[in-house]
Enzyme design. Structure first.
Site, PDB file in Angstrom:
ATOM      1  N   HIS A 206      47.715  38.770  16.637  1.00 37.94           N
ATOM      2  CA  HIS A 206      46.421  39.105  16.045  1.00 37.94           C
ATOM      3  C   HIS A 206      46.128  38.362  14.750  1.00 37.94           C
ATOM      4  O   HIS A 206      45.036  38.492  14.212  1.00 37.94           O
ATOM      5  CB  HIS A 206      46.324  40.616  15.801  1.00 37.94           C
ATOM      6  CG  HIS A 206      47.107  41.077  14.602  1.00 37.94           C
ATOM      7  ND1 HIS A 206      48.472  41.179  14.627  1.00 37.94           N
ATOM      8  CD2 HIS A 206      46.720  41.444  13.361  1.00 37.94           C
ATOM      9  CE1 HIS A 206      48.893  41.604  13.445  1.00 37.94           C
ATOM     10  NE2 HIS A 206      47.853  41.772  12.658  1.00 37.94           N
TER      11      HIS A 206
HETATM   12  C1  UD1 Z   1      43.969  44.297   9.939  1.00 36.93           C
HETATM   13  C2  UD1 Z   1      44.712  43.866   8.670  1.00 36.93           C
HETATM   14  C3  UD1 Z   1      46.033  43.220   9.056  1.00 36.93           C
HETATM   15  C4  UD1 Z   1      46.847  44.125   9.957  1.00 36.93           C
HETATM   16  C5  UD1 Z   1      45.992  44.505  11.157  1.00 36.93           C
HETATM   17  C6  UD1 Z   1      46.716  45.434  12.102  1.00 36.93           C
HETATM   18  C7  UD1 Z   1      43.373  43.116   6.744  1.00 36.93           C
HETATM   19  C8  UD1 Z   1      42.938  41.926   5.980  1.00 36.93           C
HETATM   20  N1  UD1 Z   1      43.947  42.869   7.917  1.00 36.93           N
HETATM   21  O1  UD1 Z   1      43.659  43.125  10.667  1.00 36.93           O
HETATM   22  O2  UD1 Z   1      46.782  42.978   7.887  1.00 36.93           O
HETATM   23  O3  UD1 Z   1      48.006  43.455  10.369  1.00 36.93           O
HETATM   24  O4  UD1 Z   1      44.806  45.161  10.685  1.00 36.93           O
HETATM   25  O5  UD1 Z   1      45.955  45.709  13.236  1.00 36.93           O
HETATM   26  O6  UD1 Z   1      43.205  44.220   6.285  1.00 36.93           O
HETATM   27  N2  UD1 Z   1      38.326  46.187  15.693  1.00 36.93           N
HETATM   28  C9  UD1 Z   1      38.020  47.078  16.694  1.00 36.93           C
HETATM   29  N3  UD1 Z   1      38.384  48.389  16.526  1.00 36.93           N
HETATM   30  C10 UD1 Z   1      39.018  48.831  15.430  1.00 36.93           C
HETATM   31  C11 UD1 Z   1      39.315  47.912  14.404  1.00 36.93           C
HETATM   32  C12 UD1 Z   1      38.965  46.594  14.543  1.00 36.93           C
HETATM   33  O7  UD1 Z   1      37.444  46.713  17.717  1.00 36.93           O
HETATM   34  O8  UD1 Z   1      39.332  50.037  15.348  1.00 36.93           O
HETATM   35  C13 UD1 Z   1      37.973  44.754  15.887  1.00 36.93           C
HETATM   36  C14 UD1 Z   1      36.671  44.347  15.280  1.00 36.93           C
HETATM   37  O9  UD1 Z   1      36.104  43.387  16.097  1.00 36.93           O
HETATM   38  C15 UD1 Z   1      37.081  43.691  13.987  1.00 36.93           C
HETATM   39  C16 UD1 Z   1      38.404  43.058  14.359  1.00 36.93           C
HETATM   40  O10 UD1 Z   1      38.994  43.971  15.285  1.00 36.93           O
HETATM   41  O11 UD1 Z   1      36.143  42.788  13.538  1.00 36.93           O
HETATM   42  C17 UD1 Z   1      39.325  42.840  13.194  1.00 36.93           C
HETATM   43  O12 UD1 Z   1      39.566  44.069  12.486  1.00 36.93           O
HETATM   44  P1  UD1 Z   1      39.946  44.043  10.915  1.00 36.93           P
HETATM   45  O13 UD1 Z   1      40.247  45.420  10.444  1.00 36.93           O
HETATM   46  O14 UD1 Z   1      38.911  43.271  10.182  1.00 36.93           O
HETATM   47  O15 UD1 Z   1      41.238  43.147  10.867  1.00 36.93           O
HETATM   48  P2  UD1 Z   1      42.540  43.127  11.790  1.00 36.93           P
HETATM   49  O16 UD1 Z   1      42.589  41.820  12.466  1.00 36.93           O
HETATM   50  O17 UD1 Z   1      42.641  44.369  12.627  1.00 36.93           O
END
Ligand code: UD1
Length: 363
Positions: A206
């Protein structure tokens, strides 16, 4: 007395906070108030962890959701600031290195509220990683720094943090692992996926550095096809990775078993019985070390060097061409022997709670 505000936001935070909240029950005078920022919000990324880990329903959910780093961080800061208008807090406890960690620390410290950071001092020395910035900033402004390993203590001291603020307490994520391992094994999740014990690999990806760039992601998926020629591969796909794959028009090779993100217990059970794990996650490097399962990390660096020095982790760098030779080495029987790092003994939450309770007394 005012509240001890405990903040979680994203998936890896939940298993770190659970044992701390649990251990704080021994100190009824300390009143934890649990805030979920809502950085992660899906059933699979958030709610299932609360149920399985026995986490209390958050006292407040800020429901910030997904967005760019700047907008997400800003939204968390605004909402958390408003919460601190309402609740009087003597300390804010943050965990890990996600955007929620740095956002709530910044708000608290500017309001004169002390900050305790759990998992302080980890450093990848790669400032292109958003989490590294979050770690540096959070540690620079925290008042209490709870470290999981001696290298983290050394990093903090080298950055000028006073030793009196640093406590080497061990790893609360491993508390959670130890507490739930029997239940995880009992679910026999590998049978549900038709996987032979010790005869399959688990893959998770990821990190933006692996999944956001089309050429890189394409080469990784191609290498995974080669891995699946050697043994069954299960690939639970993080929503970020799924979104990038859809946008870039990639499909996982048909020989891979692809599934949605798994709950804590199913995933732990699958890690525990795997032949090896291929990942770019930070937490999984630690969990595989505690389980003595070989881990191949698809990154050029790690903020968790103890998992290499003492555990089962091996860094592959960021070239997907390194994947197949490393897999062949493991299949040929070459895996580093592990010894679980000191203080990864299932009692870190108790140590943290006892220090927080002492601070509450001082307060
Ligand atoms: C975040 C953390 C990362 C951690 C990871 C674990 C930061 C900078 N990054 O990254 O350190 O390792 O979480 O998972 O804080 N999304 C969903 N459902 C959710 C959450 C996210 O569909 O419940 C999708 C959305 O499209 C979103 C993307 O995942 O834009 C990324 O989510 P985000 O929280 O921005 O970062 P992660 O890549 O999950």
């Amino acid at each position: 007395m005012s509240d001890l505000i405990c903040v979680v936001g994203a998936r890896p935070n939940f298993m770190k906070m659970a044992p701390i909240l649990d251990a704080l029950r021994a100190y009824p005078a300390v009143r934890p108030f649990l805030v979920h920022t809502g950085q992660h919000y899906d059933q699979a990324m958030s709610r299932v962890f609360f149920t399985e880990l026995g986490l209390p329903v958050p006292d407040r959910n800020l429901e910030v959701g997904s967005d760019t780093h700047a907008r997400q961080t800003a939204r968390i800061m605004e909402s958390f600031d408003a919460l601190l208008d309402e609740r009087s807090a003597w300390m804010v406890v943050v965990v890990g290195d996600v955007n929620s960690t740095v956002a709530c620390s910044l708000v608290a410290v500017k309001r004169g509220v002390r900050v305790a950071h759990v998992e302080a001092g980890l450093r990848s020395r790669d400032r292109s990683m958003p989490e590294e910035i979050n770690r540096l900033v959070t540690d620079a402004i925290s008042d209490l720094l709870f470290a999981t390993s001696p290298d983290a203590v050394d990093n903090l001291v080298a950055e000028g943090v006073a030793r009196s603020k640093i406590h080497l307490v061990g790893n609360p994520m491993i508390d959670t692992l130890k507490r739930h391992l029997d239940a995880a094994r009992g679910r026999k999740t590998l049978d549900r996926f038709g996987l032979p014990a010790r005869g399959y690999a688990v893959v998770t990806l990821h990190r933006p550095s692996n999944v956001d760039d089309g050429a890189g992601l394409g080469s990784i998926l191609e290498a995974l096809r080669g891995v699946a020629d050697r043994l069954p591969v299960l690939f639970p796909v993080h929503p970020r990775t799924r979104e990038r794959m859809t946008r870039l028009g990639f499909r996982a090779p048909a020989s891979l078993q692809v599934c949605d993100p798994l709950g804590y217990l199913d995933f732990l059970g699958l890690l525990d019985s795997a032949r090896f794990v291929l990942t770019d996650s930070g937490g999984i490097q630690e969990e595989t070390t505690a389980l003595d399962v070989p881990c191949l990390t698809l990154r050029a660096n790690t903020e968790r060097p103890i998992t290499i020095d003492e555990g089962t982790n091996r860094l592959l760098g960021d070239d997907p061409a390194a994947i197949l030779p490393a897999v062949d080495a493991i299949m040929g029987g070459q895996a580093p022997p592990a010894r679980s790092p000191k203080l990864w003994d299932g009692r870190a939450g108790e140590r943290i709670a006892s220090i927080l309770a002492e601070e509450a007394g001082d307060h």
